[in-house]
Motif scaffolding. Structure first.
Motif, mmCIF file in Angstrom:
data_model
loop_
_atom_site.group_PDB
_atom_site.id
_atom_site.type_symbol
_atom_site.label_atom_id
_atom_site.label_comp_id
_atom_site.label_asym_id
_atom_site.label_seq_id
_atom_site.Cartn_x
_atom_site.Cartn_y
_atom_site.Cartn_z
ATOM 1 N N LEU A 192 0.831 -1.206 0.000
ATOM 2 C CA LEU A 192 0.000 0.000 0.000
ATOM 3 C C LEU A 192 0.864 1.255 0.000
ATOM 4 O O LEU A 192 0.554 2.239 -0.696
ATOM 5 N N ALA A 193 1.958 1.225 0.756
ATOM 6 C CA ALA A 193 2.864 2.372 0.782
ATOM 7 C C ALA A 193 3.525 2.575 -0.579
ATOM 8 O O ALA A 193 3.696 3.716 -1.034
ATOM 9 N N ALA A 194 3.871 1.482 -1.259
ATOM 10 C CA ALA A 194 4.492 1.595 -2.578
ATOM 11 C C ALA A 194 3.523 2.222 -3.576
ATOM 12 O O ALA A 194 3.903 3.104 -4.367
ATOM 13 N N VAL A 195 2.264 1.787 -3.533
ATOM 14 C CA VAL A 195 1.259 2.384 -4.415
ATOM 15 C C VAL A 195 1.085 3.873 -4.089
ATOM 16 O O VAL A 195 0.987 4.719 -4.986
ATOM 17 N N GLY A 196 1.056 4.179 -2.785
ATOM 18 C CA GLY A 196 0.915 5.566 -2.383
ATOM 19 C C GLY A 196 2.092 6.424 -2.813
ATOM 20 O O GLY A 196 1.920 7.558 -3.277
ATOM 21 N N LEU A 197 3.301 5.895 -2.668
ATOM 22 C CA LEU A 197 4.506 6.636 -3.062
ATOM 23 C C LEU A 197 4.505 6.913 -4.564
ATOM 24 O O LEU A 197 4.766 8.033 -5.000
ATOM 25 N N PHE A 198 4.220 5.877 -5.342
ATOM 26 C CA PHE A 198 4.213 6.060 -6.792
ATOM 27 C C PHE A 198 3.102 7.017 -7.203
ATOM 28 O O PHE A 198 3.302 7.907 -8.037
ATOM 29 N N GLY A 199 1.912 6.842 -6.611
ATOM 30 C CA GLY A 199 0.795 7.713 -6.953
ATOM 31 C C GLY A 199 1.050 9.161 -6.576
ATOM 32 O O GLY A 199 0.714 10.075 -7.340
ATOM 33 N N ALA A 200 1.653 9.380 -5.409
ATOM 34 C CA ALA A 200 1.936 10.757 -4.987
ATOM 35 C C ALA A 200 2.963 11.403 -5.909
ATOM 36 O O ALA A 200 2.821 12.563 -6.305
ATOM 37 N N GLY A 201 4.006 10.650 -6.261
ATOM 38 C CA GLY A 201 5.009 11.185 -7.178
ATOM 39 C C GLY A 201 4.435 11.484 -8.548
ATOM 40 O O GLY A 201 4.754 12.501 -9.163
ATOM 41 N N ALA A 202 3.554 10.600 -9.026
ATOM 42 C CA ALA A 202 2.917 10.822 -10.324
ATOM 43 C C ALA A 202 1.981 12.021 -10.271
ATOM 44 O O ALA A 202 1.884 12.798 -11.227
ATOM 45 N N LEU A 203 1.285 12.196 -9.137
ATOM 46 C CA LEU A 203 0.371 13.327 -8.996
ATOM 47 C C LEU A 203 1.126 14.646 -8.992
ATOM 48 O O LEU A 203 0.687 15.635 -9.591
ATOM 49 N N VAL A 204 2.259 14.677 -8.311
ATOM 50 C CA VAL A 204 3.063 15.900 -8.274
ATOM 51 C C VAL A 204 3.525 16.287 -9.674
ATOM 52 O O VAL A 204 3.634 17.478 -9.998
ATOM 53 N N SER A 205 3.776 15.297 -10.524
ATOM 54 C CA SER A 205 4.237 15.595 -11.879
ATOM 55 C C SER A 205 3.201 16.354 -12.693
ATOM 56 O O SER A 205 3.530 16.972 -13.707
ATOM 57 N N ARG A 206 1.939 16.353 -12.243
ATOM 58 C CA ARG A 206 0.902 17.085 -12.956
ATOM 59 C C ARG A 206 1.112 18.592 -12.867
ATOM 60 O O ARG A 206 0.592 19.335 -13.700
ATOM 61 N N VAL A 207 1.829 19.056 -11.848
ATOM 62 C CA VAL A 207 2.073 20.486 -11.698
ATOM 63 C C VAL A 207 3.543 20.831 -11.919
ATOM 64 O O VAL A 207 4.009 21.896 -11.558
#
Length: 242
Positions: A192-207
């Motif tokens: 779950l932490a790995a999914v969260g880490l990847f998702g958060a990093g991908a979300l930041v790339s939107r800005v």
């Protein structure tokens, strides 16, 4: 087209592009808080789990890390942003006093600034004269030109603290959630932490200008490395203390 029509058309020229808000006070603390909450609490849980701690100890550690980290982040962000805003206000007041007591000198200073940027001396003086007619407008111009800040758009300490608190709590909740639901090993929390880490990093790339996969992999690699090192340390300490 007449001169009047041309002027009117120019005054109503359409803007065919938009910029994202890069001055808001919420993005940096929110992003930093979520990343910090997820990485630090997962690493903390991994270290305790590596030491073969009991399930209840891991849950208590995760919840304590969530609460302590969220309040610490909020307090630190509030003090940091409030201090920055107070410093900016103090410098703005310096400019305000200068405009009140030495308006001619401040107008000349503004003219020289525009002249240094390439305007003709006569035009620079005329621009400075017109901008200096309204004291509040002149204050805003001097603050932006000399200090790089907008007196009406200073960051909010409350907004920054609230963003940090909520984002840290959300990030820190992810690795402890599987244990709250009955998990007895680190693997569900790690996944779950790995999914969260990847998702958060991908979300930041939107800005940002980075691609989503680069941002996700970068955050996953850094967060995973921190958790792995802490797990090894916990394992060594736990083994040696038995």
């Amino acid at each position: 087209m007449s001169v009047e029509d041309a002027a009117t058309s120019g005054a109503r020229a359409e803007i065919h592009h938009e910029h994202r808000d890069v001055t808001g006070g919420w993005l940096r603390p929110a992003v930093f808080g979520a990343m910090d909450g997820l990485v630090s609490n997962f690493a903390l849980i991994a270290g305790v789990a590596g030491g073969r701690a009991h399930h209840q100890v891991i849950v208590l550690t995760g919840l304590a890390g969530l609460a302590a980290g969220a309040f610490s982040m909020a307090a630190g962000e509030y003090i940091s942003v409030a201090s920055q805003a107070e410093l900016a206000q103090a410098e703005i007041e310096v400019e305000r006093r200068e405009l009140q007591h030495r308006p001619e000198a401040e107008e000349l200073e503004l003219a020289q600034l525009y002249e240094a940027r390439g305007l003709d001396p006569e035009l620079a003086r005329e621009v400075a004269r017109q901008l200096s007619r309204d004291p509040e407008e002149a204050l805003g111009v001097h603050a932006r030109e000399e200090l790089g800040i907008d007196p009406g758009d200073l960051p909010s300490p409350v907004l920054a603290a609230g963003s940090s608190f909520l984002s840290f709590a959300v990030g820190a909740c992810l690795p402890v959630l599987p244990y709250l639901l009955g998990a007895t090993s680190l693997w569900p929390a790690a996944m779950l932490a790995a999914v969260g880490l990847f998702g958060a990093g991908a979300l930041v790339s939107r800005v940002t200008a980075r691609s989503w996969w680069y941002g996700g992999l970068r955050q996953l690699t850094l967060g995973g490395a921190a958790a792995a090192i802490t797990f090894v340390v916990g394992s060594l300490i736990g083994t040696n203390s038995v």
